[in-house]
Design a protein around this motif. Structure first.
Motif, PDB file in Angstrom:
ATOM      1  N   ASP A 168       0.840  -1.186   0.000  1.00  0.00           N
ATOM      2  CA  ASP A 168       0.000   0.000   0.000  1.00  0.00           C
ATOM      3  C   ASP A 168       0.882   1.244   0.000  1.00  0.00           C
ATOM      4  N   SER A 169       0.273   2.399   0.209  1.00  0.00           N
ATOM      5  CA  SER A 169       1.025   3.656   0.133  1.00  0.00           C
ATOM      6  C   SER A 169       2.060   3.796   1.243  1.00  0.00           C
ATOM      7  N   GLN A 170       1.906   2.999   2.320  1.00  0.00           N
ATOM      8  CA  GLN A 170       2.858   3.041   3.428  1.00  0.00           C
ATOM      9  C   GLN A 170       3.874   1.894   3.358  1.00  0.00           C
ATOM     10  N   LEU A 171       3.950   1.251   2.202  1.00  0.00           N
ATOM     11  CA  LEU A 171       4.859   0.138   1.953  1.00  0.00           C
ATOM     12  C   LEU A 171       4.574  -1.058   2.857  1.00  0.00           C
ATOM     13  N   VAL A 172       3.349  -1.205   3.274  1.00  0.00           N
ATOM     14  CA  VAL A 172       2.912  -2.381   4.018  1.00  0.00           C
ATOM     15  C   VAL A 172       2.429  -3.424   3.017  1.00  0.00           C
ATOM     16  N   PRO A 173       2.869  -4.682   3.138  1.00  0.00           N
ATOM     17  CA  PRO A 173       2.467  -5.698   2.161  1.00  0.00           C
ATOM     18  C   PRO A 173       0.961  -5.994   2.239  1.00  0.00           C
ATOM     19  N   VAL A 174       0.322  -6.027   1.077  1.00  0.00           N
ATOM     20  CA  VAL A 174      -1.098  -6.372   1.001  1.00  0.00           C
ATOM     21  C   VAL A 174      -1.328  -7.603   0.124  1.00  0.00           C
ATOM     22  N   ARG A 175      -0.283  -8.071  -0.508  1.00  0.00           N
ATOM     23  CA  ARG A 175      -0.351  -9.329  -1.260  1.00  0.00           C
ATOM     24  C   ARG A 175       1.032  -9.963  -1.212  1.00  0.00           C
ATOM     25  N   ALA A 176       1.059 -11.276  -0.965  1.00  0.00           N
ATOM     26  CA  ALA A 176       2.356 -11.940  -0.814  1.00  0.00           C
ATOM     27  C   ALA A 176       2.250 -13.409  -1.186  1.00  0.00           C
ATOM     28  N   GLU A 177       3.382 -13.965  -1.571  1.00  0.00           N
ATOM     29  CA  GLU A 177       3.530 -15.395  -1.810  1.00  0.00           C
ATOM     30  C   GLU A 177       4.690 -15.891  -0.955  1.00  0.00           C
ATOM     31  N   ILE A 178       4.466 -16.973  -0.239  1.00  0.00           N
ATOM     32  CA  ILE A 178       5.478 -17.495   0.676  1.00  0.00           C
ATOM     33  C   ILE A 178       5.805 -18.931   0.300  1.00  0.00           C
ATOM     34  N   GLU A 179       7.046 -19.155  -0.087  1.00  0.00           N
ATOM     35  CA  GLU A 179       7.510 -20.502  -0.409  1.00  0.00           C
ATOM     36  C   GLU A 179       8.089 -21.126   0.867  1.00  0.00           C
ATOM     37  N   ILE A 180       7.549 -22.281   1.230  1.00  0.00           N
ATOM     38  CA  ILE A 180       7.959 -22.931   2.473  1.00  0.00           C
ATOM     39  C   ILE A 180       8.436 -24.348   2.186  1.00  0.00           C
ATOM     40  N   SER A 181       9.575 -24.706   2.746  1.00  0.00           N
ATOM     41  CA  SER A 181      10.093 -26.067   2.668  1.00  0.00           C
ATOM     42  C   SER A 181       9.995 -26.703   4.043  1.00  0.00           C
ATOM     43  N   LEU A 182       9.486 -27.928   4.071  1.00  0.00           N
ATOM     44  CA  LEU A 182       9.263 -28.652   5.309  1.00  0.00           C
ATOM     45  C   LEU A 182       9.967 -29.991   5.262  1.00  0.00           C
ATOM     46  N   GLU A 183      10.443 -30.428   6.406  1.00  0.00           N
ATOM     47  CA  GLU A 183      11.030 -31.761   6.536  1.00  0.00           C
ATOM     48  C   GLU A 183      10.275 -32.517   7.623  1.00  0.00           C
ATOM     49  N   VAL A 184       9.793 -33.704   7.279  1.00  0.00           N
ATOM     50  CA  VAL A 184       9.043 -34.504   8.243  1.00  0.00           C
ATOM     51  C   VAL A 184       9.994 -35.002   9.323  1.00  0.00           C
ATOM     52  N   VAL A 185       9.593 -34.840  10.571  1.00  0.00           N
ATOM     53  CA  VAL A 185      10.425 -35.263  11.703  1.00  0.00           C
ATOM     54  C   VAL A 185      10.469 -36.787  11.743  1.00  0.00           C
ATOM     55  N   SER A 186      11.645 -37.345  11.943  1.00  0.00           N
ATOM     56  CA  SER A 186      11.819 -38.798  11.924  1.00  0.00           C
ATOM     57  C   SER A 186      11.445 -39.422  13.252  1.00  0.00           C
ATOM     58  N   GLU A 187      11.248 -40.741  13.229  1.00  0.00           N
ATOM     59  CA  GLU A 187      10.881 -41.463  14.440  1.00  0.00           C
ATOM     60  C   GLU A 187      11.989 -41.381  15.497  1.00  0.00           C
ATOM     61  N   SER A 188      13.240 -41.345  15.060  1.00  0.00           N
ATOM     62  CA  SER A 188      14.350 -41.298  16.018  1.00  0.00           C
ATOM     63  C   SER A 188      14.375 -40.005  16.812  1.00  0.00           C
ATOM     64  N   GLU A 189      13.712 -38.968  16.279  1.00  0.00           N
ATOM     65  CA  GLU A 189      13.692 -37.674  16.955  1.00  0.00           C
ATOM     66  C   GLU A 189      12.418 -37.476  17.774  1.00  0.00           C
ATOM     67  N   ALA A 190      11.544 -38.484  17.805  1.00  0.00           N
ATOM     68  CA  ALA A 190      10.230 -38.331  18.413  1.00  0.00           C
ATOM     69  C   ALA A 190      10.111 -38.986  19.775  1.00  0.00           C
ATOM     70  N   ARG A 191      11.196 -39.440  20.340  1.00  0.00           N
ATOM     71  CA  ARG A 191      11.124 -40.245  21.558  1.00  0.00           C
ATOM     72  C   ARG A 191      10.511 -39.491  22.728  1.00  0.00           C
ATOM     73  N   ASP A 192      10.801 -38.215  22.852  1.00  0.00           N
ATOM     74  CA  ASP A 192      10.320 -37.443  23.990  1.00  0.00           C
ATOM     75  C   ASP A 192       9.264 -36.418  23.593  1.00  0.00           C
ATOM     76  N   ASN A 193       8.650 -36.611  22.437  1.00  0.00           N
ATOM     77  CA  ASN A 193       7.671 -35.641  21.940  1.00  0.00           C
ATOM     78  C   ASN A 193       6.391 -36.378  21.566  1.00  0.00           C
ATOM     79  N   ARG A 194       5.383 -36.283  22.431  1.00  0.00           N
ATOM     80  CA  ARG A 194       4.152 -37.042  22.206  1.00  0.00           C
ATOM     81  C   ARG A 194       3.403 -36.551  20.975  1.00  0.00           C
ATOM     82  N   ALA A 195       3.432 -35.260  20.690  1.00  0.00           N
ATOM     83  CA  ALA A 195       2.738 -34.736  19.508  1.00  0.00           C
ATOM     84  C   ALA A 195       3.305 -35.348  18.236  1.00  0.00           C
TER      85      ALA A 195
END
Length: 228
Positions: A168-195
């Protein structure tokens, strides 16, 4: 399908700060997608176990080395990753909800996504004597990538690229595209994380059930498959 159809589900990120799963809503953050990504890029690969001979050993050592390489690859960990593009439009958000400050444009949504990359806030981060903060490296939040009711992946955000395509006129974003890369957490890293444990178990049960449904069905079909 119309936008007011309640059957239309939105994808989302759900982030749990340490100790927040499953009961502490104060430590739970939900970031729904205003627009679902049009497509998802998902990759899976077997990481070769340490101590393997590699491709060089396979080529020089003959069939024995090739067998060792195959065995090493089979015993390696499965690595899964996602790439997705999230689109944000202030005009659409503004029509749906007027609770956020219009002067901020899309900064609240963008900041909420960026916050997934940072360590979770903790009381230990506050200043011990109101002068100097206590230096303690807090863990990052546990992030679940929710894609419908049948797919929930525990992930870590590995990279994010924010493209602000309109301001906008104050240089605040009003439209955006966000590219996100994700890595699935492995079983070996899940021992103490119930979620993470629950999400991985949920995915494993669904994958086995769906695969079995397909295999049981194809076994009953008379197709032109060579009898092996």
């Amino acid at each position: 399908m119309t936008s007011d159809d309640t059957r239309y589900l939105r994808g989302a990120f759900i982030a749990y700060d340490p100790g927040g799963y499953p009961d502490d809503d104060d430590k739970k953050r939900t970031i729904p997608f205003r627009f679902n990504p049009e497509g998802l890029s998902r990759s899976m690969e077997i990481e070769q176990a340490q101590g393997g001979q590699g491709t060089q050993g396979a080529s020089s050592g003959g069939s024995s080395s090739q067998s060792e390489q195959s065995a090493d690859a089979a015993s390696g960990a499965l690595k899964q990753s996602f790439d997705l593009l999230i689109r944000l439009d202030f005009a659409d958000r503004h029509q749906a909800s007027g609770e956020l400050d219009d002067e901020l444009g899309l900064l609240p949504e963008i900041s909420a996504l960026e916050d997934l990359l940072y360590p979770a806030e903790d009381e230990a981060d506050e200043a011990a004597d109101d002068q100097e903060p206590v230096e303690q490296r807090a863990p990052r939040p546990t992030v679940l990538f929710v894609w419908g009711r049948k797919r929930v992946f525990p992930v870590r955000v590995t990279s994010m690229t924010v493209n602000e395509t309109m301001h906008d006129s104050q240089l605040v974003p009003v439209r955006a595209e966000i590219e996100i890369s994700l890595e699935v957490v492995s079983e070996s890293e899940a021992r103490d994380n119930r979620a993470v444990q629950d999400a991985l178990a949920f995915q494993a049960r669904n994958r086995r059930r769906w695969a079995r449904m397909f295999l049981d069905r194809t076994a009953q079909q008379n197709t032109n498959i060579l009898p092996l």
